[in-house]
Design a protein around this motif. Structure first.
Motif, PDB file in Angstrom:
ATOM      1  N   LEU A  86       0.877  -1.171   0.000  1.00 53.41           N
ATOM      2  CA  LEU A  86       0.000   0.000   0.000  1.00 53.41           C
ATOM      3  C   LEU A  86       0.909   1.213   0.000  1.00 53.41           C
ATOM      4  N   ALA A  87       0.714   2.105  -0.960  1.00 58.17           N
ATOM      5  CA  ALA A  87       1.605   3.253  -1.088  1.00 58.17           C
ATOM      6  C   ALA A  87       0.818   4.523  -1.371  1.00 58.17           C
ATOM      7  N   PHE A  88       1.414   5.657  -1.017  1.00 61.28           N
ATOM      8  CA  PHE A  88       0.900   6.979  -1.371  1.00 61.28           C
ATOM      9  C   PHE A  88       1.749   7.479  -2.534  1.00 61.28           C
ATOM     10  N   ASN A  89       1.088   8.058  -3.538  1.00 59.55           N
ATOM     11  CA  ASN A  89       1.760   8.443  -4.769  1.00 59.55           C
ATOM     12  C   ASN A  89       1.473   9.881  -5.144  1.00 59.55           C
ATOM     13  N   ALA A  90       2.431  10.491  -5.828  1.00 54.08           N
ATOM     14  CA  ALA A  90       2.257  11.811  -6.430  1.00 54.08           C
ATOM     15  C   ALA A  90       2.741  11.712  -7.871  1.00 54.08           C
ATOM     16  N   TRP A  91       1.881  12.091  -8.803  1.00 54.43           N
ATOM     17  CA  TRP A  91       2.220  12.087 -10.216  1.00 54.43           C
ATOM     18  C   TRP A  91       2.208  13.516 -10.739  1.00 54.43           C
ATOM     19  N   ASN A  92       3.182  13.867 -11.557  1.00 53.27           N
ATOM     20  CA  ASN A  92       3.144  15.090 -12.348  1.00 53.27           C
ATOM     21  C   ASN A  92       2.878  14.648 -13.775  1.00 53.27           C
ATOM     22  N   MET A  93       1.842  15.212 -14.368  1.00 50.22           N
ATOM     23  CA  MET A  93       1.430  14.836 -15.713  1.00 50.22           C
ATOM     24  C   MET A  93       1.640  16.023 -16.647  1.00 50.22           C
ATOM     25  N   ARG A  94       1.812  15.713 -17.935  1.00 55.04           N
ATOM     26  CA  ARG A  94       1.866  16.767 -18.941  1.00 55.04           C
ATOM     27  C   ARG A  94       1.082  16.304 -20.155  1.00 55.04           C
ATOM     28  N   LYS A  95       0.488  17.263 -20.826  1.00 56.03           N
ATOM     29  CA  LYS A  95      -0.271  16.943 -22.017  1.00 56.03           C
ATOM     30  C   LYS A  95       0.646  17.106 -23.221  1.00 56.03           C
ATOM     31  N   ASP A  96       0.756  16.052 -24.025  1.00 55.41           N
ATOM     32  CA  ASP A  96       1.642  16.034 -25.181  1.00 55.41           C
ATOM     33  C   ASP A  96       0.828  15.598 -26.391  1.00 55.41           C
ATOM     34  N   ALA A  97       0.624  16.522 -27.322  1.00 63.71           N
ATOM     35  CA  ALA A  97      -0.154  16.230 -28.547  1.00 63.71           C
ATOM     36  C   ALA A  97      -1.523  15.646 -28.200  1.00 63.71           C
ATOM     37  N   GLY A  98      -2.152  16.216 -27.179  1.00 64.23           N
ATOM     38  CA  GLY A  98      -3.501  15.804 -26.803  1.00 64.23           C
ATOM     39  C   GLY A  98      -3.587  14.586 -25.912  1.00 64.23           C
ATOM     40  N   THR A  99      -2.450  14.031 -25.522  1.00 63.32           N
ATOM     41  CA  THR A  99      -2.430  12.829 -24.690  1.00 63.32           C
ATOM     42  C   THR A  99      -1.722  13.127 -23.379  1.00 63.32           C
ATOM     43  N   TRP A 100      -2.353  12.742 -22.264  1.00 68.06           N
ATOM     44  CA  TRP A 100      -1.724  12.919 -20.957  1.00 68.06           C
ATOM     45  C   TRP A 100      -0.646  11.870 -20.767  1.00 68.06           C
ATOM     46  N   LYS A 101       0.527  12.328 -20.308  1.00 64.54           N
ATOM     47  CA  LYS A 101       1.645  11.432 -20.043  1.00 64.54           C
ATOM     48  C   LYS A 101       2.204  11.725 -18.660  1.00 64.54           C
ATOM     49  N   ILE A 102       2.728  10.691 -18.036  1.00 61.36           N
ATOM     50  CA  ILE A 102       3.354  10.864 -16.722  1.00 61.36           C
ATOM     51  C   ILE A 102       4.742  11.454 -16.924  1.00 61.36           C
ATOM     52  N   ALA A 103       4.967  12.615 -16.322  1.00 63.32           N
ATOM     53  CA  ALA A 103       6.283  13.239 -16.382  1.00 63.32           C
ATOM     54  C   ALA A 103       7.145  12.771 -15.210  1.00 63.32           C
ATOM     55  N   ARG A 104       6.488  12.559 -14.068  1.00 69.02           N
ATOM     56  CA  ARG A 104       7.229  12.128 -12.867  1.00 69.02           C
ATOM     57  C   ARG A 104       6.259  11.456 -11.908  1.00 69.02           C
ATOM     58  N   ARG A 105       6.725  10.419 -11.236  1.00 71.45           N
ATOM     59  CA  ARG A 105       5.917   9.749 -10.212  1.00 71.45           C
ATOM     60  C   ARG A 105       6.792   9.467  -9.011  1.00 71.45           C
ATOM     61  N   GLU A 106       6.254   9.773  -7.842  1.00 70.92           N
ATOM     62  CA  GLU A 106       6.889   9.381  -6.582  1.00 70.92           C
ATOM     63  C   GLU A 106       5.936   8.430  -5.889  1.00 70.92           C
TER      64      GLU A 106
END
Length: 102
Positions: A61-81
């Motif tokens: 069981l974990a707590f997570n933080a994601w930074n996302m960015r939109k690239d050409a209309g698609t959301w992508k994960i830029a960073r995850r902790e």
């Protein structure tokens, strides 16, 4: 893991595939999402289960933080902790997120 290739290699690894054959599953949620159109910040929990004697068991069981960015209309994960619950680092991440009123 850093980069798409590292993630792909992990997913296709014998260790990961052996977990899947044993009934392992990964779930995420609930999530809190803040988006501004080009970037998003996501906070939430993830769980990994395995199956033993036909019964699901919580492995992680974990707590997570994601930074996302939109690239050409698609959301992508830029960073995850990801930090395992019960560890000081997970509590610090959760406290920091709450302090930002996310």
């Amino acid at each position: 893991l850093q980069g798409h290739q590292a993630i792909s290699d992990m997913l296709s690894s014998e260790m990961h595939q052996s977990l899947l054959r044993q009934g392992c599953a990964h779930t995420v949620g609930p999530l809190v999402v803040e988006a501004d159109g080009k970037t998003a910040h996501v906070l939430g929990y993830s769980r990994v289960y395995n199956t033993s004697d036909g019964q699901p068991n919580l492995m992680r069981l974990a707590f997570n933080a994601w930074n996302m960015r939109k690239d050409a209309g698609t959301w992508k994960i830029a960073r995850r902790e990801s930090r395992v619950m019960g560890e000081d680092a997970a509590q610090e991440m959760l406290r920091a997120a709450l302090a930002k009123n996310v």
